[in-house]
Design a protein around this motif. Sequence first.
Motif, PDB file in Angstrom:
ATOM      1  N   VAL A  47      -0.736   3.095   6.844  1.00 44.62           N
ATOM      2  CA  VAL A  47      -1.425   2.161   6.071  1.00 44.62           C
ATOM      3  C   VAL A  47      -2.574   1.710   6.964  1.00 44.62           C
ATOM      4  O   VAL A  47      -2.854   1.177   7.966  1.00 44.62           O
ATOM      5  CB  VAL A  47      -0.433   0.675   5.957  1.00 44.62           C
ATOM      6  CG1 VAL A  47      -1.347  -0.287   4.923  1.00 44.62           C
ATOM      7  CG2 VAL A  47       0.809   1.109   5.140  1.00 44.62           C
ATOM      8  N   ILE A  48      -3.778   1.894   6.217  1.00 46.59           N
ATOM      9  CA  ILE A  48      -4.928   1.462   6.798  1.00 46.59           C
ATOM     10  C   ILE A  48      -5.686   0.577   5.988  1.00 46.59           C
ATOM     11  O   ILE A  48      -5.931   0.812   4.580  1.00 46.59           O
ATOM     12  CB  ILE A  48      -5.891   2.988   6.643  1.00 46.59           C
ATOM     13  CG1 ILE A  48      -5.198   4.084   7.476  1.00 46.59           C
ATOM     14  CG2 ILE A  48      -7.239   2.708   7.343  1.00 46.59           C
ATOM     15  CD1 ILE A  48      -5.693   5.187   7.335  1.00 46.59           C
ATOM     16  N   ALA A  49      -6.341  -0.473   6.525  1.00 45.06           N
ATOM     17  CA  ALA A  49      -7.140  -1.690   5.849  1.00 45.06           C
ATOM     18  C   ALA A  49      -8.613  -1.049   5.571  1.00 45.06           C
ATOM     19  O   ALA A  49      -9.423  -0.526   6.628  1.00 45.06           O
ATOM     20  CB  ALA A  49      -7.136  -2.711   6.557  1.00 45.06           C
ATOM     21  N   TYR A  74     -12.632   2.149  11.000  1.00 43.38           N
ATOM     22  CA  TYR A  74     -11.627   1.489  10.141  1.00 43.38           C
ATOM     23  C   TYR A  74     -10.211   1.793  11.088  1.00 43.38           C
ATOM     24  O   TYR A  74      -9.395   1.134  11.154  1.00 43.38           O
ATOM     25  CB  TYR A  74     -11.432   2.032   8.952  1.00 43.38           C
ATOM     26  CG  TYR A  74     -12.474   1.395   7.984  1.00 43.38           C
ATOM     27  CD1 TYR A  74     -12.572   0.219   7.631  1.00 43.38           C
ATOM     28  CD2 TYR A  74     -13.611   2.157   7.665  1.00 43.38           C
ATOM     29  CE1 TYR A  74     -13.586  -0.492   6.663  1.00 43.38           C
ATOM     30  CE2 TYR A  74     -14.555   1.547   6.819  1.00 43.38           C
ATOM     31  CZ  TYR A  74     -14.562   0.562   6.343  1.00 43.38           C
ATOM     32  OH  TYR A  74     -15.393  -0.001   5.460  1.00 43.38           O
ATOM     33  N   ILE A  75     -10.206   2.819  11.786  1.00 48.58           N
ATOM     34  CA  ILE A  75      -9.132   3.181  12.529  1.00 48.58           C
ATOM     35  C   ILE A  75      -9.730   3.567  14.037  1.00 48.58           C
ATOM     36  O   ILE A  75     -10.842   4.044  14.109  1.00 48.58           O
ATOM     37  CB  ILE A  75      -8.373   4.271  12.143  1.00 48.58           C
ATOM     38  CG1 ILE A  75      -9.060   5.553  11.801  1.00 48.58           C
ATOM     39  CG2 ILE A  75      -7.564   3.741  10.689  1.00 48.58           C
ATOM     40  CD1 ILE A  75      -8.122   6.739  11.408  1.00 48.58           C
ATOM     41  N   VAL A  94      -4.660   0.724   1.943  1.00 50.49           N
ATOM     42  CA  VAL A  94      -4.633   2.622   1.825  1.00 50.49           C
ATOM     43  C   VAL A  94      -3.348   3.026   2.388  1.00 50.49           C
ATOM     44  O   VAL A  94      -3.377   2.758   3.736  1.00 50.49           O
ATOM     45  CB  VAL A  94      -5.755   3.308   2.069  1.00 50.49           C
ATOM     46  CG1 VAL A  94      -5.658   4.655   2.087  1.00 50.49           C
ATOM     47  CG2 VAL A  94      -7.124   2.770   1.556  1.00 50.49           C
ATOM     48  N   THR A  95      -2.477   3.824   1.819  1.00 44.61           N
ATOM     49  CA  THR A  95      -1.262   4.553   2.500  1.00 44.61           C
ATOM     50  C   THR A  95      -1.758   5.718   2.295  1.00 44.61           C
ATOM     51  O   THR A  95      -1.642   6.257   1.432  1.00 44.61           O
ATOM     52  CB  THR A  95      -0.007   3.940   1.546  1.00 44.61           C
ATOM     53  OG1 THR A  95       0.310   2.773   1.598  1.00 44.61           O
ATOM     54  CG2 THR A  95       1.039   4.749   2.175  1.00 44.61           C
ATOM     55  N   LEU A  96      -1.747   6.580   3.568  1.00 43.89           N
ATOM     56  CA  LEU A  96      -2.217   7.788   3.770  1.00 43.89           C
ATOM     57  C   LEU A  96      -0.913   8.464   4.106  1.00 43.89           C
ATOM     58  O   LEU A  96      -0.012   8.320   4.666  1.00 43.89           O
ATOM     59  CB  LEU A  96      -3.098   7.878   4.996  1.00 43.89           C
ATOM     60  CG  LEU A  96      -3.553   9.335   5.335  1.00 43.89           C
ATOM     61  CD1 LEU A  96      -4.287  10.170   4.066  1.00 43.89           C
ATOM     62  CD2 LEU A  96      -4.414   9.360   6.360  1.00 43.89           C
TER      63      LEU A  96
END
Length: 450
Positions: A310-312, A444-445, A318-320
Amino acid sequence: MTLKSSLAIATAKSAHWFLHTFRNGGTSLPGKIALSLDPGILQVLAKDYEVVVITGTNGKTLTTALTVKALKAKYNHILTNPSGSNMKQGIVGAFITDQKIGKSKKRLAVLETDEANVPIICEYLEPKAFILTNLFRDQMDRYGEIYTTYEKILKGIRKYPQATIIANGDAPIFNSVDLPNPKLYYGFDYQADQAQDAPANTDGLLCPKCQHILRYQSLTYSNLGKYFCPHCNFKRPTLDIKVDALLKQTPQSSTFKIDGHQVNLHIGGTYNIYNALAAYAVGRFFDIDGSALAQALSDNDQKVFGRQEVIALDDKEVTLVLVKNPVGLDQVLEMIKTDDQEFSLATLLNANYADGVDTSWIWDARFEELPFAKIPAFMTGGERYRDITFRMKVAGVPTEKLIIKEDLKDAVAQLKNMPTKHIYVLATYTAVLQLRKLLAEQGYIQGGMD
């Protein structure tokens, strides 16, 4: 240790330091360097380790992560390859970067291993156990049919008849060949028996004894379940470790019991319950108490690169999810169908060697059964965007809902403008790598290629 081995290790360690310090990545290149200097280096590196090999089509990376988590209830230090770099060079790289090389005390290595690489690494190390998750059609250009893939795995297993096989008992193929190894079988056993057939297009349904079509007393998905042959005595073996209650499932979690111990798994999908079940089985093999294993698997720290990560993304969530074959993709679609909120769906398709160059597998996944009313926007992209766009159109995605972004930079920009807060991104392996690299560059990551 020979001078050649010492040089190979030192050079590879220097390469690893440089790549991680200045290039923000590098999981397999140090292994390639070490192998180029000493082709037998893995035998040197692995000699002080008890080795667990985890292989199969789907779920290897998460099963490995969960197994490490479970075994930490007993072991302080476990070597593993968490990035999913699961071929020989990646496995060598994992040993190279372990900080305890050269000490005499036996240690534990839990290694995700590509199916075709099982016999290769078994030339150099001696597994204590082989964990077999499942076998489905996947990358036909590399593996061939599932029976061909299983023969590759068996070539490695047959070298070590003393190694324990911990196998998915619900998969008929893992009961199809008589082997002298000790065995532990895990599976699902929470449903009342009711004779039924698997879907007509399912692989691996022929009885290995008489070639009759198998039937089932219970079915989880694809060809996994409590199978039996109505023509001879071939049937699912007695399960040693089993899911005996399935309590709740959402796209983000599953609650179930393994041998009476409740597990609250913070990742969705029936297929991931199998991964947790395999990890639990390994823990029991290493004499860890069931309640301690259930507690370890219930820990809310199960983020694994590309596996329901899960990425904000600004105000979006967003679930990758990595997808790579029809059975795995179908299970992901089943999982997201249980979402009770509106969501957007993006599908990014590449066809490089690591993805499988044949994209025909997307036609075997049941996109037609998606809840179109709950999905206001679909996006397609990747190097084979034309293929996945056409597949979506055939599945019935309305033209006004379909957004096409060939370039992943444009796709990332579009994700920020999707009409829903929650977005599922389904992507093949190299598309996951490319997308994460872009997200890392934009802050973002962290990591990106790790």
